[in-house]
Scaffold this active site. Structure first.
Site, PDB file in Angstrom:
ATOM      1  N   PRO A  94       0.826  -1.208   0.000  1.00 37.99           N
ATOM      2  CA  PRO A  94       0.000   0.000   0.000  1.00 37.99           C
ATOM      3  C   PRO A  94       0.860   1.257   0.000  1.00 37.99           C
ATOM      4  CG  PRO A  94      -0.111  -1.131   2.131  1.00 37.99           C
ATOM      5  CD  PRO A  94       0.715  -1.988   1.229  1.00 37.99           C
ATOM      6  N   GLN A 120       1.267   3.586   2.004  1.00 40.32           N
ATOM      7  CA  GLN A 120       1.945   3.878   3.266  1.00 40.32           C
ATOM      8  C   GLN A 120       2.726   2.661   3.782  1.00 40.32           C
ATOM      9  OE1 GLN A 120       2.745   6.489   4.894  1.00 40.32           O
ATOM     10  NE2 GLN A 120       1.622   7.921   3.613  1.00 40.32           N
ATOM     11  N   SER A 121       3.164   1.803   2.876  1.00 35.62           N
ATOM     12  CA  SER A 121       3.858   0.585   3.291  1.00 35.62           C
ATOM     13  C   SER A 121       5.245   0.875   3.878  1.00 35.62           C
ATOM     14  CB  SER A 121       4.013  -0.324   2.064  1.00 35.62           C
ATOM     15  OG  SER A 121       4.915  -1.370   2.342  1.00 35.62           O
ATOM     16  N   ASN A 122       5.478   0.352   5.076  1.00 37.80           N
ATOM     17  CA  ASN A 122       6.831   0.399   5.656  1.00 37.80           C
ATOM     18  C   ASN A 122       7.761  -0.504   4.860  1.00 37.80           C
ATOM     19  OD1 ASN A 122       6.197   1.969   8.117  1.00 37.80           O
ATOM     20  ND2 ASN A 122       4.861   0.220   8.532  1.00 37.80           N
TER      21      ASN A 122
END
Ligand SMILES: Cc1ncc(COP(=O)(O)O)c(C=O)c1O
Length: 337
Positions: free
Chosen positions: A75, A77-79
């Site tokens: 996504p 906002q993926s870390n």
């Protein structure tokens, strides 16, 4: 016994061992159990987190195979995407991703860092929860074809870093916790960990089985039940088994080896609950440690609730695995209003 990974290609990325720290004020606030925090938010690599351990093996494999570009998916906002991009850069490789999210996603948090790292991406509008089955896989395949056509030798790091090499890295983390607890003369009764693509928990289970650890493992899912199956992920049992094969070990996992709780997800992945927001503020104000709204805040809220419900004895030692995610705090400040 110690786990021998010396035959597998691996690069050095994470700052290891990460600290294992007592949380005296949180412990006192809850009236027990004894809470220790395993600081995998301090692994280094573009603000750190659990993916740094996994990427040591994926990047080792990619470099051994002569790859010049890394591709992954997540996504906006993926870390995992942020850290994979940083790992690629650290070894002079191009970084690419298939991202899923709002086509007007604000340039904040992880998405801002992706751009600073020079991530090239293809954005699929929508949410991970409601994409047509197979679409992401198709997009990844198309992206790899385009990279091949432009002469790149690309390497796919699986979404979330969930794959036997990633799981293997967390069996080593279990070994690290065991060595630290011996030195600190504490007996770990529980390890509590957030669960997304399941690799971190699976790796800990593998380590527990192979090393004969006593600690009970509690995974707190940040995705609604059934997400892993619909995303095509193998079962936790199979993930452990496959990772065990890399160590030439045959591992059978049963329901007694871990607990996986879905009680703290709330309305869905990435949608913070009131309890998660309270847990973020509580840890910040009791210990000066920050957790995030998607993974570590929700799992900490779960740990706090379990402690209040009497799941643990007051003297039990509970290790909370802080898997990072800090940049997520800067993705939507309005949730803290
Ligand atoms: C900060 C953070 N914690 C926990 C997890 C979950 O780890 P896993 O996907 O191995 O279950 C992730 C995965 O992206 C993460 O970014």
């Amino acid at each position: 016994m110690s786990l021998d990974v010396s035959k597998l290609p691996r690069v050095s990325i994470a700052h290891l061992p990460t600290p294992l720290e007592f949380a005296p004020r949180l412990t006192q606030y809850l009236g027990g159990p004894q809470i220790w925090i395993k600081r995998d938010d301090c692994t280094g690599l573009a603000f750190g987190g659990n993916k740094a351990r996994k990427l040591e093996f994926f990047l080792g494999d990619a470099l051994e195979k002569g790859s010049d570009a890394i591709l992954t998916m997540g996504p906006v906002q993926s870390n995992h995407v942020r850290m994979t991009a940083a790992a690629a850069r650290k070894f002079g490789l191009e970084c690419h991703a298939v991202l899923v999210g709002d086509s007007n996603a604000p340039r904040m948090g992880n998405f801002l860092l992706d751009q600073l790292l020079g991530l090239e991406y293809n954005l699929i509008p929508g949410s991970l929860d409601d994409l047509p089955p197979g679409l992401v896989e198709q997009e990844i395949e198309n992206y790899m074809t385009r990279l091949a056509e432009s002469g790149r030798k690309s390497y796919l790091v699986p979404p979330g870093g969930a794959g036997p090499l990633g799981e293997l890295s967390y069996s080593l983390a279990a070994q690290e916790i065991e060595a630290q607890s011996r030195k600190l003369r504490i007996n770990v009764d529980y390890i509590v960990v957030p669960v997304g693509s399941q690799g971190t928990l699976s790796g800990l289970i593998l380590g527990k089985k192979l090393l004969g650890l006593n600690a009970n493992l509690i995974g707190i899912s940040v995705c609604v039940e059934g997400t892993a199956e619909s995303a095509g992920l193998p079962s936790i049992e199979d993930m452990v088994k496959e990772a065990g094969k890399l160590l030439k070990a045959q591992v059978e996992v049963s329901g007694d080896d871990y607990e996986l709780l879905f009680d703290y997800v709330g309305d869905g992945y990435g949608i913070p609950t009131d309890e998660c927001i309270s847990a973020i503020k509580l840890l910040a104000q009791k210990e000066g440690i920050l957790v995030d709204p998607t993974y570590t805040g929700k799992s900490l809220a779960g740990l706090i609730d379990l402690a209040r419900r009497g799941k643990f004895n007051k003297k039990d030692v509970v290790v909370y695995l802080h898997t990072g995610g800090g940049p997520g705090l800067f993705s939507n400040p309005a949730i803290f209003d």
